[in-house]
Design a protein around this motif. Sequence first.
Motif, PDB file in Angstrom:
ATOM      1  N   GLU A 155       0.866  -1.174   0.000  1.00 29.28           N
ATOM      2  CA  GLU A 155       0.000   0.000   0.000  1.00 29.28           C
ATOM      3  C   GLU A 155       0.908   1.230   0.000  1.00 29.28           C
ATOM      4  N   ILE A 156       0.541   2.241  -0.749  1.00 30.64           N
ATOM      5  CA  ILE A 156       1.356   3.453  -0.835  1.00 30.64           C
ATOM      6  C   ILE A 156       0.537   4.642  -0.363  1.00 30.64           C
ATOM      7  N   VAL A 157       1.076   5.354   0.615  1.00 28.92           N
ATOM      8  CA  VAL A 157       0.416   6.532   1.178  1.00 28.92           C
ATOM      9  C   VAL A 157       1.330   7.730   0.997  1.00 28.92           C
ATOM     10  N   ILE A 158       0.767   8.832   0.534  1.00 33.21           N
ATOM     11  CA  ILE A 158       1.530  10.052   0.306  1.00 33.21           C
ATOM     12  C   ILE A 158       1.113  11.100   1.331  1.00 33.21           C
ATOM     13  N   GLN A 159       2.084  11.629   2.043  1.00 36.43           N
ATOM     14  CA  GLN A 159       1.843  12.679   3.030  1.00 36.43           C
ATOM     15  C   GLN A 159       1.916  14.036   2.343  1.00 36.43           C
ATOM     16  N   VAL A 160       0.944  14.882   2.632  1.00 37.00           N
ATOM     17  CA  VAL A 160       0.883  16.205   2.018  1.00 37.00           C
ATOM     18  C   VAL A 160       0.388  17.202   3.064  1.00 37.00           C
ATOM     19  N   SER A 161       0.757  18.462   2.905  1.00 38.27           N
ATOM     20  CA  SER A 161       0.259  19.511   3.788  1.00 38.27           C
ATOM     21  C   SER A 161      -0.660  20.429   2.990  1.00 38.27           C
ATOM     22  N   THR A 162      -1.111  21.508   3.595  1.00 37.76           N
ATOM     23  CA  THR A 162      -1.991  22.457   2.905  1.00 37.76           C
ATOM     24  C   THR A 162      -1.205  23.453   2.065  1.00 37.76           C
ATOM     25  N   ASN A 163       0.112  23.438   2.181  1.00 38.68           N
ATOM     26  CA  ASN A 163       0.967  24.338   1.417  1.00 38.68           C
ATOM     27  C   ASN A 163       0.851  24.059  -0.079  1.00 38.68           C
ATOM     28  N   ILE A 174       2.331  11.406  -7.423  1.00 37.59           N
ATOM     29  CA  ILE A 174       1.280  10.507  -7.909  1.00 37.59           C
ATOM     30  C   ILE A 174       1.450  10.242  -9.402  1.00 37.59           C
ATOM     31  N   LYS A 175       1.765  11.293 -10.147  1.00 36.56           N
ATOM     32  CA  LYS A 175       1.952  11.146 -11.593  1.00 36.56           C
ATOM     33  C   LYS A 175       3.128  10.223 -11.898  1.00 36.56           C
ATOM     34  N   ARG A 176       4.249  10.411 -11.204  1.00 38.96           N
ATOM     35  CA  ARG A 176       5.424   9.561 -11.425  1.00 38.96           C
ATOM     36  C   ARG A 176       5.129   8.111 -11.035  1.00 38.96           C
ATOM     37  N   LEU A 177       4.425   7.925  -9.928  1.00 40.78           N
ATOM     38  CA  LEU A 177       4.087   6.575  -9.493  1.00 40.78           C
ATOM     39  C   LEU A 177       3.159   5.887 -10.491  1.00 40.78           C
ATOM     40  N   ALA A 178       2.186   6.631 -10.985  1.00 37.05           N
ATOM     41  CA  ALA A 178       1.249   6.054 -11.952  1.00 37.05           C
ATOM     42  C   ALA A 178       1.972   5.661 -13.237  1.00 37.05           C
ATOM     43  N   GLN A 179       2.950   6.455 -13.644  1.00 44.91           N
ATOM     44  CA  GLN A 179       3.723   6.134 -14.842  1.00 44.91           C
ATOM     45  C   GLN A 179       4.593   4.896 -14.629  1.00 44.91           C
ATOM     46  N   GLU A 180       5.088   4.752 -13.404  1.00 47.73           N
ATOM     47  CA  GLU A 180       5.981   3.636 -13.091  1.00 47.73           C
ATOM     48  C   GLU A 180       5.211   2.352 -12.783  1.00 47.73           C
ATOM     49  N   LEU A 181       4.111   2.479 -12.021  1.00 42.32           N
ATOM     50  CA  LEU A 181       3.419   1.306 -11.497  1.00 42.32           C
ATOM     51  C   LEU A 181       2.104   0.997 -12.206  1.00 42.32           C
ATOM     52  N   GLY A 182       1.640   1.927 -13.037  1.00 37.61           N
ATOM     53  CA  GLY A 182       0.352   1.723 -13.685  1.00 37.61           C
ATOM     54  C   GLY A 182      -0.788   2.211 -12.811  1.00 37.61           C
ATOM     55  N   ARG A 183      -1.974   2.027 -13.301  1.00 39.57           N
ATOM     56  CA  ARG A 183      -3.163   2.514 -12.602  1.00 39.57           C
ATOM     57  C   ARG A 183      -3.389   1.724 -11.324  1.00 39.57           C
ATOM     58  N   ARG A 185      -4.566   2.474  -6.747  1.00 40.95           N
ATOM     59  CA  ARG A 185      -5.055   3.396  -5.728  1.00 40.95           C
ATOM     60  C   ARG A 185      -3.896   3.861  -4.838  1.00 40.95           C
ATOM     61  N   PHE A 186      -3.911   5.139  -4.469  1.00 44.74           N
ATOM     62  CA  PHE A 186      -2.928   5.698  -3.550  1.00 44.74           C
ATOM     63  C   PHE A 186      -3.653   6.377  -2.394  1.00 44.74           C
ATOM     64  N   GLY A 187      -3.097   6.219  -1.198  1.00 48.24           N
ATOM     65  CA  GLY A 187      -3.659   6.875  -0.033  1.00 48.24           C
ATOM     66  C   GLY A 187      -3.093   8.276   0.129  1.00 48.24           C
ATOM     67  N   THR A 216      -7.279   6.699  -8.782  1.00 47.65           N
ATOM     68  CA  THR A 216      -8.174   6.844  -7.646  1.00 47.65           C
ATOM     69  C   THR A 216      -7.371   7.036  -6.369  1.00 47.65           C
ATOM     70  N   LEU A 217      -7.751   8.033  -5.594  1.00 48.69           N
ATOM     71  CA  LEU A 217      -7.109   8.284  -4.308  1.00 48.69           C
ATOM     72  C   LEU A 217      -8.034   7.859  -3.182  1.00 48.69           C
ATOM     73  N   SER A 218      -7.443   7.566  -2.034  1.00 45.07           N
ATOM     74  CA  SER A 218      -8.197   7.177  -0.843  1.00 45.07           C
ATOM     75  C   SER A 218      -7.710   8.006   0.325  1.00 45.07           C
ATOM     76  N   SER A 219      -8.635   8.628   1.054  1.00 50.37           N
ATOM     77  CA  SER A 219      -8.240   9.445   2.195  1.00 50.37           C
ATOM     78  C   SER A 219      -7.872   8.581   3.384  1.00 50.37           C
ATOM     79  N   MET A 220      -6.706   8.832   3.955  1.00 47.22           N
ATOM     80  CA  MET A 220      -6.283   8.160   5.171  1.00 47.22           C
ATOM     81  C   MET A 220      -6.505   9.029   6.402  1.00 47.22           C
ATOM     82  N   GLY A 221      -7.086  10.225   6.209  1.00 45.80           N
ATOM     83  CA  GLY A 221      -7.374  11.096   7.338  1.00 45.80           C
ATOM     84  C   GLY A 221      -6.402  12.255   7.429  1.00 45.80           C
ATOM     85  N   SER A 222      -6.312  12.847   8.613  1.00 45.59           N
ATOM     86  CA  SER A 222      -5.473  14.026   8.795  1.00 45.59           C
ATOM     87  C   SER A 222      -4.942  14.092  10.211  1.00 45.59           C
TER      88      SER A 222
END
Length: 272
Positions: A155-163, A174-183, A185-187, A216-222
């Motif tokens: 499972e791959i989860v990407i941490q992001v802030s509001t910046n 996400i774009k690089r991962l999709a190009q590398e791994l194909g379609r 879901r990412f958290g 498709t993205l999936s929210s893991m919360g905040s």
Amino acid sequence: MSSFDFDQAEGLRRMLAGAQPRVVTFLSATPGDDKSAMLVNLGASLFQSGNDVLIVDACLRNHSVAYRLEMERHADLMQVARQECALDQVVQHAPQGFALALLARDGRLPQDAVEARRLAKAFDVLVKRQGGIVIVDGELNRDGSLALPALADSEIVIQVSTNATSITNAYGLIKRLAQELGRRRFGILVTGATEAEARVVYDNMASAASRYLAVTLSSMGSVPADEYLHRAARLGRAVVDAFPLAGASVAFRQLAGRFSGVRQTRGAHFGS
């Protein structure tokens, strides 16, 4: 399929396959020390909730979990691959309760295909031996690949802030991962944000990823910004241990429950 339905399906597959470890690779579009702080607190929260937790430091730069805990000079899996030490010598135990293992110190990479296979095998054996939840503190190589081929199946989860810069960088990941791994879901985990702010970030990213990348993205919360996080860090402790009633502690316990396969209360999940 909603995010929760997806979690249920994943849980059912793990049950049918037996007691398989859950491997989650975290990438970050925030400053490096933000991710390491988050992973230390998540690892501690998972441990406190009764999980066996192993964090594998697969970063080749500073600001990793091992660096943050001053545990970066230990034996690593690269040494196992080179037959310089035994697998049992790699695992350390952090004061916060979870186990920790280094993939490779000082940016050392496999020198050839044989060494790469040995490293991958050492990681696979370590993960299966550990069981429970395995968190990988990861980053992408320059070519867009992950440190180990096996991580592509995690499972791959990407941490992001509001910046704005963080959001742009997360979309780039996400774009690089999709190009590398194909379609697939990412958290998305939003840190340093209120629930309302995190919802806006997630909704905008999910919409753009679906429209322009067919991802498709999936929210893991905040996790909210919280001064108690910094106070706990200065004490060398996890916030859930030092300040259990802090807002960040509540968020990390909810997040730990999510990764343990427990459905969370309203506020920890935004939807698919």
